[in-house]
Design a protein around this motif. Structure first.
Motif, PDB file in Angstrom:
ATOM      1  N   THR A  65      -0.090   3.550  -5.663  1.00 38.63           N
ATOM      2  CA  THR A  65      -1.265   4.180  -6.272  1.00 38.63           C
ATOM      3  C   THR A  65      -0.988   4.582  -7.711  1.00 38.63           C
ATOM      4  OG1 THR A  65      -1.989   5.000  -4.116  1.00 38.63           O
ATOM      5  CG2 THR A  65      -2.910   6.071  -6.061  1.00 38.63           C
ATOM      6  N   PRO A  76      -5.003  -2.016   0.391  1.00 40.99           N
ATOM      7  CA  PRO A  76      -5.080  -0.825  -0.463  1.00 40.99           C
ATOM      8  C   PRO A  76      -6.541  -0.463  -0.715  1.00 40.99           C
ATOM      9  CG  PRO A  76      -4.449  -2.754  -1.751  1.00 40.99           C
ATOM     10  CD  PRO A  76      -4.439  -3.175  -0.312  1.00 40.99           C
ATOM     11  N   ASN A  78       0.850  -1.188   0.000  1.00 40.48           N
ATOM     12  CA  ASN A  78       0.000   0.000   0.000  1.00 40.48           C
ATOM     13  C   ASN A  78       0.888   1.241   0.000  1.00 40.48           C
ATOM     14  OD1 ASN A  78       0.954   0.240   2.618  1.00 40.48           O
ATOM     15  ND2 ASN A  78      -0.918  -0.557   3.548  1.00 40.48           N
ATOM     16  N   ASP A  79       0.258   2.418   0.033  1.00 40.45           N
ATOM     17  CA  ASP A  79       1.020   3.659  -0.066  1.00 40.45           C
ATOM     18  C   ASP A  79       1.959   3.851   1.120  1.00 40.45           C
ATOM     19  OD1 ASP A  79       0.049   4.456  -2.497  1.00 40.45           O
ATOM     20  OD2 ASP A  79      -1.699   5.464  -1.660  1.00 40.45           O
ATOM     21  N   PRO A  92       5.294   4.317  -1.749  1.00 40.14           N
ATOM     22  CA  PRO A  92       4.472   5.453  -2.209  1.00 40.14           C
ATOM     23  C   PRO A  92       4.063   5.382  -3.673  1.00 40.14           C
ATOM     24  CG  PRO A  92       6.773   6.102  -1.890  1.00 40.14           C
ATOM     25  CD  PRO A  92       6.646   4.722  -1.357  1.00 40.14           C
ATOM     26  N   LYS A  93       4.631   4.479  -4.459  1.00 43.13           N
ATOM     27  CA  LYS A  93       4.312   4.425  -5.885  1.00 43.13           C
ATOM     28  C   LYS A  93       3.197   3.442  -6.211  1.00 43.13           C
ATOM     29  CE  LYS A  93       8.699   6.026  -7.727  1.00 43.13           C
ATOM     30  NZ  LYS A  93       9.784   5.787  -8.711  1.00 43.13           N
TER      31      LYS A  93
END
Length: 1153
Positions: A826, A933, A818-819, A823-824
């Protein structure tokens, strides 16, 4: 004291005959040697003469001065030799640079000497080497000799099945630089003995020096023991191949622990054993040395008061010591206390997770026989499944059997078979009988599979909006796209038993024809994987009938159903192997044989069954391209990891005889599978395959290296693969060479991005594709940022299949991320949605994108991809699944093998009664860190706005004239309304005003939302409780803890999967978790139709099936998938349409008149 400015006077004293002056000079020189060594170096000869004088009382001091002078001259070997002669004057306690350098040199030289005294034990016998080499180098068209035809198969896990000459370690006498011996000082057991710091000729050292060397090292060991630094001693012992020192270190650790009264559960001995196993599995690259270490650990079992049974389980699986495993289980059960019973159950779970079917079957057979054994053997709730018959691993003829027995008794002891022992020990009391029955149930996998299915069913978070998006974006009449949607649905729902999406999309499903229908039927096996209670009953309408009729259904759905049955019972085919074998032998349809072979291979993985192998070989000799590839692959799956020489010889011979490339490719993969995890034992085979002119066989040679050295991190194997990746003339071979780096290095994922960085920029697109897949294989489930950064630009590559590989690899790396973790995530998910909906994107890239969307949400977002088990062993099922999945490049149905790599991520606590109690454990993290997510946002379809009818000026004038004329004639006319144009404009303005979005307020609202979410994150507490059978990611396990005062305590450190709990309050009433998957029964699907169509054009029986509530998708899809395709051979032809008549309109007739 003021330091010396010159040593000339002291050097002069050395020439004096008085020993007192000489000793005084040496003492003063020793104190100031760092500043005066340049002057002393000219008198080395005089000092050496004093050292060699046995009558000189301070000769050891002279040796120390010489050692320091040589140290300053950077002659470290001479410095070490004289330091060893210094005796008590050489002080190990000083932490100076000189002392550290000499100690390091001593250790390296000690290791070199120890390696020379304990050479590597060859695992392979030269006799079999010559036989195999002669067999392989035979002319392909020449008949096999009588000796070769009588060569006996080698039983699984025997160490004398291949020649000692190594492809990756050949001598230079071969004359070919590719076969040059590759020595690496960083390899344990490879390179210069002792490393670069050792003495160049340690064997030439004098006996006195060697004795002093051992004394120095012994002092070092004792100093380590005093401070409990056992790991340093273990490291030196492993590198020196000194099993005596290793045994001593482990025993000293155990003795010190008992003398200090520490708790065994958290003691240093357990940590030391875990450390030994870690370096043994991940650092030691020589199989013979690894076996010696593991055997030593097993031998120490009786010497340690409370051994770590779970570390021992890893050893017995690797060494194939099934007798030791069954003995430990018997001892634990017969102790009778609750904790020992819980440990026995946990040990059984670990053995099932790491062992092969053959190994587990042997362990079960050596356990005491119980009354419940026969009941547990029966395939309960499995439709009409027939109880399997255990077949021995026997040769084809009695002559071969006698020869096999003689050879094995001479070389490696009595042969091991799967035949059950006739005299089994008795179970004893009723409680022991019940416990042994439970242990057997766990070893057969029944309990583990039941727990996994329950978790995946109850925790599924599949996002149907993504599936619908894929369906709407891809044209189902294109077989590639239809298969892509099938794979995506199968992966998203893998193991969940939730097939409702098929029921809701029967119209899409009915577009499947031929092999798309085969793939769609096989997808049911992926979705219902592990449903061993209802598996065969579920697929009954699709399976071939015992007495087929003229309209028995599509052969593609029949073949796919056999494939699906194998996937349901993957690596657990005890109850279906006989059924699959009967169906495989009874049919002559090539498509059904294709599916049956794949099903037999998956279900009979690593059983080593000669009977199944012979049945497959008989079909192989029919030389059919359709079923030949699947049969070759299945032969390798059945003999997985056995190193069976006879099977390899048969496959090589037929690969040279056949003209079908598909068969050669299947046999090449099959041979690679036979050499799974064999390491050095596979080198002769890979050497022969890589020298073959056929690129398909060279491809098999690369896969042999990949699977034989999987997870070993072998530098020699990596160097060989990199050489072929840039030198072979075949694009296929170069592609798989780069891809295979992922298999060898998946235990060191951080090293792969650096290694393939330059290859990812190659001019050759096949090499670039191989680089993408290597990253995906090695870094699967890790979310490694370096790998994502390397793959992100490759999503825009100019070649479609490179983009396909990048998308698939990204999804494998980012599965369950998940984010908060990466962070990439999404951004990548948004890109996948964009690519799947892009009409201008190439079909190959869209296919990869559809697979990626399914992989990233695998198993209802509750599965990860891992090529090693939770306990650190090789995950055989996952490695094989990944290897066969990569063959989708040639054959799409093999894509389903990727489901074998899906590992449920949960912690499921089970008590001594094998029931699932309701309790909570703690995760010391923020809830959002490992959360699911977010689901895909579905935008509501906006209705088209109604456009007001335009009023022309001429129309308005005509209306005004009509009104004026009516007034003139005296007619009653309604009052003229206000100007409609103005009203319309006002209305439009009002509508526009009502629909106007104030951007300022919207931005304020967005800022407010961000602010509130930020505050929410800031306010989020660290630490929360989880219910039993909850989703716990691999990275989250280290934060998991159980309450110290809780009722249920784990018997080992949590590693994921089933955890046995010790009930501290067994007398109290317990609350159990409600099982939902058991309540979900799979009703028998309606009987398939025979290709008849209804009035609406769909298959008969299909309409209305999806409308029945409670009917599973598999049942609803029967009429669609079993319908015979019109272009299928032997199928019913579509009715001829009536003659088309053109009817003329009346207007046309009038115009003619």
């Amino acid at each position: 004291m003021v330091g010396l400015t010159s040593a000339a006077g002291l050097v002069g004293f050395l020439a004096e005959p008085d020993p007192v002056l000489q000793a005084f000079a040496l003492e003063r020189l020793n104190e100031e040697i760092d500043s005066v060594w340049t002057e002393v170096s000219g008198s080395i000869g005089q000092i050496e003469a004093l050292y060699e004088d046995d009558t000189f009382s301070h000769r050891e001091l002279a040796a120390l001065v010489l050692s320091k002078v040589y140290y300053q001259l950077q002659e470290y070997n001479e410095s070490m030799v004289f330091a060893l002669g210094a005796g008590k004057y050489f002080n190990l306690a000083n932490a100076g640079e000189y002392e550290e350098t000499i100690v390091a040199r001593c250790i390296d030289t000690y290791i070199a000497l120890s390696v020379l005294d304990n050479p590597a034990v060859p695992l392979i016998r030269q006799k079999r080497s010559s036989e195999f080499l002669d067999k392989y180098t035979q002319d392909a068209n020449a008949p096999a000799t009588a000796t070769a035809s009588q060569t006996s198969p080698i039983l699984p896990f025997s160490h004398d099945s291949l020649p000692s000459k190594s492809l990756l370690a050949q001598g230079e006498e071969e004359g070919d630089p590719r076969h040059a011996r590759m020595l690496d000082p960083h390899d344990v057991g490879g390179g210069h003995p002792g490393g670069s710091g050792a003495h160049p000729n340690p064997s030439t050292l004098s006996g006195a020096v060697k004795k002093s060397l051992h004394a120095i090292v012994r002092r070092l060991f004792e100093s380590c023991y005093d401070v409990a630094a056992y790991k340093q001693v273990v490291g030196i012992a492993v590198e020196a191949r000194n099993m005596d020192v290793l045994r001593e270190a482990i025993l000293r650790s155990s003795q010190d622990e008992r003398s200090k009264g520490k708790k065994v559960a958290t003691g240093q001995t357990d940590d030391l054993m875990e450390y030994v196993l870690d370096i043994c599995m991940n650092v030691v690259q020589e199989r013979g040395l690894r076996n010696q270490i593991l055997q030593l650990i097993l031998n120490l079992l009786n010497d340690i008061p409370s051994p770590d049974y779970f570390s021992i389980a890893r050893c017995v699986v690797y060494l194939n010591e099934h007798g030791m495993a069954s003995k430990i289980l018997r001892e634990l059960v017969q102790k009778g206390d609750g904790r020992s019973l819980a440990i026995a159950y946990q040990l059984s779970f670990d053995l099932y997770e790491n062992g092969t079917q053959e190994f587990l079957q042997k362990v079960v057979e050596e356990l005491p026989e119980t009354e419940e054994t026969d009941k547990t053997d029966l395939p309960t709730m499995n439709g009409n499944a027939v109880r399997p018959i255990v077949h021995p691993n026997e040769a084809a003829t009695s002559e071969e059997s006698d020869q096999l027995l003689r050879e094995l008794q001479e070389s490696s002891g009595p042969p091991q078979t799967i035949v059950a022992s006739r005299a089994k020990p008795e179970a004893g009391s009723a409680d022991d009988a019940k416990a042994f029955a439970s242990v057997k149930s766990i070893l057969r996998g029944t309990k583990s599979i039941e727990l996994n299915v329950e978790f995946l069913y109850r925790s599924s978070r599949t996002d149907r909006a993504i599936l619908n998006k894929i369906r709407d974006s891809l044209e189902a009449r294109n077989s590639i796209f239809h298969s892509a949607i099938t794979f995506s649905n199968a992966f998203m729902n893998a193991g969940t038993m939730i097939d409702g999406w098929l029921r809701d999309n029967l119209e899409w499903l009915q577009k499947a024809v031929n092999w798309s229908k085969f793939t769609a039927t096989a997808a049911l096996g992926v979705i219902h994987r592990g449903n061993i209670g209802q598996g065969q009953k579920l697929l009954e309408p699709y399976l071939p009938k015992e007495h087929p009729t003229a309209g028995a259904g599509s052969t593609y759905s029949q073949g796919g159903s056999l494939y699906a049955l194998g996937l349901i019972y993957a690596n657990h085919g005890t109850h279906v192997l006989d059924y699959l074998q009967r169906q495989f032998a009874a049919t002559q349809e090539e498509v059904v044989q294709h599916g049956g072979a794949l099903g037999l291979g998956v279900a009979g993985m690593a059983t080593g069954s000669e009977q199944i192998y012979e049945a497959l070989k008989n079909v192989l000799y029919q030389d059919s391209a359709i079923n030949g590839e699947a049969v070759g692959l299945a032969m390798g799956l059945v003999m997985l990891g056995t190193g069976n020489l006879k099977a390899v010889q048969d496959m090589i011979q037929y690969a040279h005889d056949t003209q079908h490339e598909k068969i050669v490719r299947g046999l090449a993969m099959g041979m690679a599978l036979i050499m799974y995890a064999r390491q050095e034992n596979s080198d002769q085979l890979s050497n022969g395959l890589l020298d073959d002119p056929d690129p398909a066989l060279r491809y098999g040679g690369i896969m042999t290296i990949a699977l034989a050295y999987c997870g070993s991190g072998s530098n020699k194997a990596v160097r060989r693969l990199l050489h072929i990746a840039v030198s072979d003339v075949s694009d296929d071979v170069r592609r798989v060479a780069v891809m295979s780096l992922g298999f060898v290095l998946f235990r060191k994922p951080g090293s792969v991005p650096r290694m393939v960085e330059l290859l990812s920029e190659s001019y050759n697109p096949h090499v670039r594709y191989g680089a993408t897949m290597a990253l995906g294989i090695a870094c699967a489930g890790t979310g490694l940022e370096a790998a994502v950064d390397l793959l992100e630009p490759m999503m825009k590559d100019t070649v479609d299949f490179v983009r396909q590989g990048a998308l698939i690899s990204l999804s494998m790396i980012l599965v369950q991320q998940n984010d908060a973790m990466n962070p990439k995530v999404t951004f990548i998910r948004r890109e996948l949605q964009k690519i799947i909906g892009d009409r201008h994107e190439d079909a190959m890239a869209k296919f990869g994108c559809a697979l990626a969307l399914g992989i990233i949400d695998a198993g209802g977002r509750n599965c990860t991809i891992s090529l090693q088990t939770q306990t650190g062993n090789l995950n055989m099922e996952a490695i094989v699944g990944m290897a066969v999945f990569t063959q989708y490049w040639y054959w799409f149905p093999l894509t389903h093998f990727l489901s074998l790599t899906f590992t449920p991520t949960s912690i499921t606590g089970v008590d001594q009664d094998l029931e699932i109690p309701s309790f909570k454990f703690h995760s010391n993290t923020r809830p959002s860190l490992f959360d699911y997510p977010p689901e895909q946002e579905v935008k509501a379809e906006e209705a088209p706005e109604k456009v007001k009818t335009a009023v022309l000026s001429t129309t308005a004038q005509a209306k005004r004239r009509k009104l004026a004329k009516a007034r003139a004639e005296g007619m009653d006319v309604d009052p003229t309304p206000t100007t409609p144009k103005a009203d319309g404009a006002d209305a439009e303005m009002k509508d526009e005003d009502s629909n106007v979005v104030e951007t300022g307020k919207e931005e304020e609202k967005k800022d407010g939302d961000k602010e509130s979410s930020r505050k929410k994150v800031e306010k989020e507490k660290v630490g929360y409780d989880l219910e039993n059978m909850s989703r716990v990611l691999p990275g989250q396990i280290k934060y998991i803890s159980f309450p110290q005062d809780g009722r249920y305590q784990p018997v080992k450190k949590p590693t994921g999967g089933p955890i046995l709990l010790f009930d501290t309050k067994p007398g109290e009433e317990k609350s159990l978790v409600e099982l939902k998957a058991k309540k979900k029964t799979s009703p028998p699907a309606p009987q398939p139709t025979t290709g008849r169509t209804t009035a609406n054009g769909g298959p008969a029986g299909a309409s209305g099936l999806g409308e029945v509530l409670g009917t599973g998708g598999a049942a609803a899809a029967v009429g669609v998938l079993t319908a015979v395709d019109e272009d299928e051979e032997g199928g019913e032809e579509a009715p001829v349409p009536e003659e088309f008549e053109v009817e003329e309109d009346d207007d046309d007739e009038e115009m003619e008149e």
